[in-house]
Design a protein around this motif. Structure first.
Motif, short mmCIF file in Angstrom:
data_model
loop_
_atom_site.label_atom_id
_atom_site.label_comp_id
_atom_site.label_asym_id
_atom_site.label_seq_id
_atom_site.Cartn_x
_atom_site.Cartn_y
_atom_site.Cartn_z
N LYS C 159 0.83 -1.21 0.00
CA LYS C 159 0.00 0.00 0.00
C LYS C 159 0.86 1.26 0.00
CE LYS C 159 -4.14 -1.90 1.98
NZ LYS C 159 -4.81 -2.35 3.20
N ASP C 162 2.14 2.19 -3.39
CA ASP C 162 1.16 2.91 -4.23
C ASP C 162 1.32 4.41 -4.08
OD1 ASP C 162 -0.13 0.56 -5.00
OD2 ASP C 162 -1.77 0.76 -3.57
N SER C 166 3.22 7.47 -6.45
CA SER C 166 2.41 8.58 -6.94
C SER C 166 3.03 9.92 -6.60
CB SER C 166 1.00 8.50 -6.34
OG SER C 166 0.38 7.28 -6.68
N HIS C 167 3.89 9.93 -5.59
CA HIS C 167 4.45 11.19 -5.10
C HIS C 167 5.95 11.29 -5.22
CE1 HIS C 167 1.01 13.13 -3.04
NE2 HIS C 167 0.57 11.91 -2.83
N GLY D 18 -2.79 15.32 -2.48
CA GLY D 18 -2.53 13.98 -1.90
C GLY D 18 -3.21 12.93 -2.75
N ASP D 19 -2.55 11.79 -2.96
CA ASP D 19 -3.18 10.76 -3.78
C ASP D 19 -4.27 10.05 -2.98
OD1 ASP D 19 -1.24 9.52 -2.10
OD2 ASP D 19 -1.38 7.72 -3.33
N GLY D 71 -3.93 1.03 -6.76
CA GLY D 71 -3.95 2.20 -5.90
C GLY D 71 -3.10 3.31 -6.50
N GLY D 72 -3.05 4.45 -5.82
CA GLY D 72 -2.25 5.57 -6.29
C GLY D 72 -2.80 6.15 -7.58
N THR D 152 -9.44 0.27 5.06
CA THR D 152 -8.08 0.03 5.55
C THR D 152 -8.01 0.26 7.06
OG1 THR D 152 -7.13 0.65 3.43
CG2 THR D 152 -5.66 0.73 5.34
N GLY D 257 -0.94 6.13 9.73
CA GLY D 257 -0.06 6.70 8.71
C GLY D 257 -0.48 6.47 7.27
N HIS D 258 0.52 6.50 6.40
CA HIS D 258 0.28 6.55 4.96
C HIS D 258 -0.33 5.29 4.35
CE1 HIS D 258 2.69 10.17 5.37
NE2 HIS D 258 2.19 10.54 4.22
N VAL D 259 -0.37 4.18 5.10
CA VAL D 259 -1.06 3.01 4.53
C VAL D 259 -2.50 3.35 4.19
CG1 VAL D 259 0.34 1.17 5.58
CG2 VAL D 259 -1.61 2.07 6.82
N ARG D 261 -3.59 5.71 2.59
CA ARG D 261 -3.71 6.29 1.24
C ARG D 261 -3.63 5.22 0.15
NH1 ARG D 261 -4.08 11.27 0.88
NH2 ARG D 261 -3.25 12.69 2.45
N GLY D 262 -3.13 4.06 0.50
CA GLY D 262 -2.85 3.07 -0.53
C GLY D 262 -3.90 1.99 -0.63
N GLY D 263 -3.54 0.98 -1.37
CA GLY D 263 -4.43 -0.18 -1.49
C GLY D 263 -5.29 -0.10 -2.72
N LYS D 264 -5.72 -1.27 -3.18
CA LYS D 264 -6.57 -1.27 -4.36
C LYS D 264 -7.93 -0.70 -3.99
CE LYS D 264 -8.51 -5.84 -4.46
NZ LYS D 264 -8.88 -6.93 -5.33
#
Lengths: 328, 328, 328, 328
Positions: C159, C162, C166-167, D18-19, D71-72, D152, D257-259, D261-264
């Motif tokens: 994750k 991803d 992107s960043h 932000g993605d 993701g992303g 998530t 945190g940033h997890v 933002r991710g993931g399918k």
């Protein structure tokens, strides 16, 4: 539809019909909201069959602890032939009455809500909560369980695409939904399938063959066709016919089956089920009964059970068209 | 088995047979380890069919970036009838030779490794990497893809148990595995199934019926029977026969199908595939060819392809017994 | 180490130290295997603290139904200062004795097994089962919980990639493991990280900076550095220093934290835990006590608790090198 | 807000800020719907920074194949200081003009849509699509990415609950959301947390301590408090203060945190993003520009960018109350 109950002291809650992920969060919300309002809650096990046989148990706040993330239903569910008869219904009402149950919250699908309407007609205040992975209930945008089922389908089709691409294959994927094509159309759009075949529209086999051939010619490494279980053309027959035609792809069939009913409820289903459960008690307290909690846009509104039961939900043509354009 | 190649400059890598999750990490490890040793790598697409038709492409370090987490195989795979003939094999060898390929790493199952042995016998140095979700390859404790497939099966059965418990049902779950009961036995143990029915042992129907009845009498709310696809008794037949007997549970069947082949590889499969890929190049560099990388205990060792191909893997009786005791 | 117990009638089972996914399947296997051999089982709650305070409960076959797929431990766990004292240990032994417990199976990490050795030395037959996500226990290839934790880490890093891609970012990801770099190295390899920083080796900051710069120059869209929690260089400090250097990537930190301990156990952990549980009873029955069940290659063997406790597990250099080559 | 464009031939599409998971399905829908209407599509890489520097690339139907589940964002995203200046904006407009781009679809959050409004004011037709996991954009019920982020968070908290229950612990879990408490409140409800602490309301520490103590006294085996990152009371400070008070639970902190933002993307996010993308092109074709696609109830409607940018979304008090009642 509206009757006023001045002295609501004890309610029953039950799940009925096919199980759907999110039924547990709905039970939890019903129980905790009722308790917070000073109402006792009795769990009715095994749906109408349990109602007929007095399988009742008191539900406290701790009894619904830790169930938010569990699939299925802790109250279990069953189908009952006996309840469909007038004698069965009278027997059920006697059971409720002797247990001191003043009103019942019924979580289930079309058939279960029809049962609820019968009870209401005979004087038992009922609130319905739509629970069904098929999304085939009239009056609500979404039923409890649909979002989880869709995510399960998406995961499965994402996996099938891995293997389809590796082998240059066309997959026919059968989804649940009884006579309703909702899951198939949605899955088609969000999984990027070439086509969705549904009960609501007759798709000539020629069209299917063309879509597959077209995908092959455009250089796609795979082709996914989603087939609703209620569609005229069955996934296995389709695959067999296509295989004979020798369109380039090798064909395979996967029937997703009952895994679509299981799994821990998604965020969306937990939230929807919770809102429905809270509103069910609010409707009861305000004297609105004989209704189903419905998601209409962003609100939860009461829809008369008779309206729910006597109308048929149709699919949006818009989405069917959308699926076609996006598959390109 | 051992031949020494003083001037290994270019190798080919390919995937063949049924795809398995983890083939991509294996490709990545082969490519990057080869490049780190100054060896050029050519990707052979579509298995032996691509080898016959010269579908070759140069593989750089970036070409295998971002594939660790992808199911399937970026080199695709196919079955080839032509390669099974001596003429086919000669044609393949000419293609390799004219592309300057000095040795080939073949990732695949039994049939693919047999093909590899044929090439080796005719002078092409070959290293095999066992890739198959069925775990039916002799000589290695585990094949690439097995762990991911097992986790997919576990997820599915965990979901089925949700719905089985809610409805008091017995589920017959068909797993893949061709003639090998490995996946079914393992799934039986780790999902707490009542029974696993496998090709290696004949299970009389009476035993199945007794196991289901026994579970019902012990008060279980559900019953799961895992049936390997190669078993004598087919899941659908079993369910139909049991339904007639009226043992208490309602019966249902789910055929898990091709989803078992897909999905992003698990930690275990990524690591196993990576170790196999690294060792494949090490074996090549040390002049050991005509061998398969095998997991034996905690080590990766070279096993002659002839040994692999001419022996049949058997199931551990210990695990079969274990499954019985634990189901209680 | 070996003592013979002619009349084993009742055993205790407990979990201790940090919890690990797979402890429940281990409990289940211990209970069901014991019952199948006619041995009564007492569950000891809250680890050594519960042992000291007599928090015992009888365990039947149904008490461990439906726990295979649950993370954590149904017997809970705790740390106890009192048990570390000789008085504490005597008190614990009195509790066991008055409950009629003839032997104890302890599922836990290094500290818990040290406690087990103390009991054994004072005459209580003990079998240890290694449970720890850190994989820092000497004598066994794998501990219960490691595979699940690794898969959780893999999911999280997939994750993060991803969003990192992107960043154009460099992420420092802190994994658990106390003084052991196992999880970090494995995660580094199977997630394709640029680098893993571990307690066992001192990595000069210069090297870290070079690896990140190098990734940027090679045109990577992101950079992942896995940092073990016990490493000299802390993830936050590393990121801050790197941010100042302005290497091209923007830097971010994610501390994965306690999610690594949770989650339903993977297929591998369920199977390992089950084998350990079954073998624990077999060892007891054959009179082998004062030992830990250990995975050594493909077998489960008994290792004396004293050997386990007095040695330190080291990391394989091979894997550390492998991580470097594959990141390219 | 409304301007009519008779000759729309080429559009640009970009992601900015932000993605968020679901940006890829949005890009796909924009591209394929545009192509189906005979419009050329140019992808603008790296947000406004790429717009300023002319990082443009033609997008065909195949370029957006296989991205639904990723993701992303394949177009990447970045923050640009230069674009905030009038000179920067003029430079961007010159770049668009020289590339023949007639209109731009911008997928992003508040800041990105403000940028879009600036372009629109200077004559470039713009359509905004709300993409942000924070759900802090005025005018739309949901932004692309929120549902995936919530799932998530739910997965993570379900895991933390495993370990919290095993250890009798109170966990403070920090969620993303900048100045918006949406994710924290939703997570609180659907994960059954004892409390959610958010920027919109000041929660005295006393209340937090009471909630935790109360949970302990009611016999709960764990306690979860969700803390929005923008809340006055920080998760670490809260935990430290509570630990000192010795309320029974041991305390721990996890910063997700940033997890997040991710993931399918989930089914919901794929569908929402797809509908937004399709509607963006429909709005453009009908001459409605300077608007954002908004989910209002069950419809997608155009909301003027100025309205979006100049208003602040508030949280529903109803949900905050609901969270309290259900935690009991």
């Amino acid at each position: 539809m509206i009757m006023f109950k001045t002295s609501l002291r004890t309610i029953g809650v039950m799940t009925s019909g096919g199980d759907a992920p999110g039924m547990n969060p709905a039970i939890r919300a019903v129980v905790r909201t009722a308790l917070a309002n000073g109402i006792r809650v009795i769990g009715i096990e095994d749906g109408y069959e349990g109602m007929l046989n007095g399988r009742f148990r008191e539900m406290g706040a701790r009894d619904v602890g830790g169930i938010l993330q569990r699939g299925g239903t802790i109250l279990r569910t069953a189908r009952s032939m006996e309840f469909k008869t007038p004698e069965g219904q009278r027997k059920a009402i006697r059971q409720l009455s002797s247990a001191g149950i003043d009103a019942v919250v019924i979580i289930g699908g079309d058939g279960s809500l029809t049962g609820g309407m019968k009870l209401q007609e005979q004087g038992v205040p009922v609130i319905g909560i739509p629970g069904s992975i098929d999304n085939d209930i009239y009056g609500t945008d979404m039923c409890v369980g649909v979002d989880t089922a869709l995510n399960t389908i998406v995961d499965a089709i994402d996996k099938l695409r891995d293997t389809a691409s590796s082998h240059n294959r066309a997959f026919f994927v059968e989804t649940m939904g009884r006579n309703c094509g909702y899951l198939a159309v949605q899955a088609g759009i969000i999984c990027g399938a070439e086509m969705a075949i549904i009960p609501e529209y007759e798709t000539p086999f020629k069209e299917v063959a063309e879509a597959v051939e077209d995908a092959y010619k455009r250089g796609k490494s795979h082709c996914i066709i989603v087939v609703a279980e209620g569609a005229k053309l069955n996934a296995n027959e389709l695959a067999a016919k296509l295989q004979e035609m020798n369109v380039g792809f090798d064909t395979r069939v996967t029937v997703l089956g009952h895994v679509q009913r299981g799994g821990k409820p998604t965020a969306f289903d937990r939230f929807l089920a919770t809102r429905f459960g809270v509103k069910a008690i609010e409707f009861l307290l305000s004297g609105q009964t004989g209704v189903m909690t419905a998601l209409t846009g962003r609100d939860i509104t009461p829809i008369p059970l008779a309206t729910v039961v006597n109308n048929r939900r149709t699919l949006s043509e818009e989405y069917i068209k959308m699926a076609r354009i996006l598959a390109r």
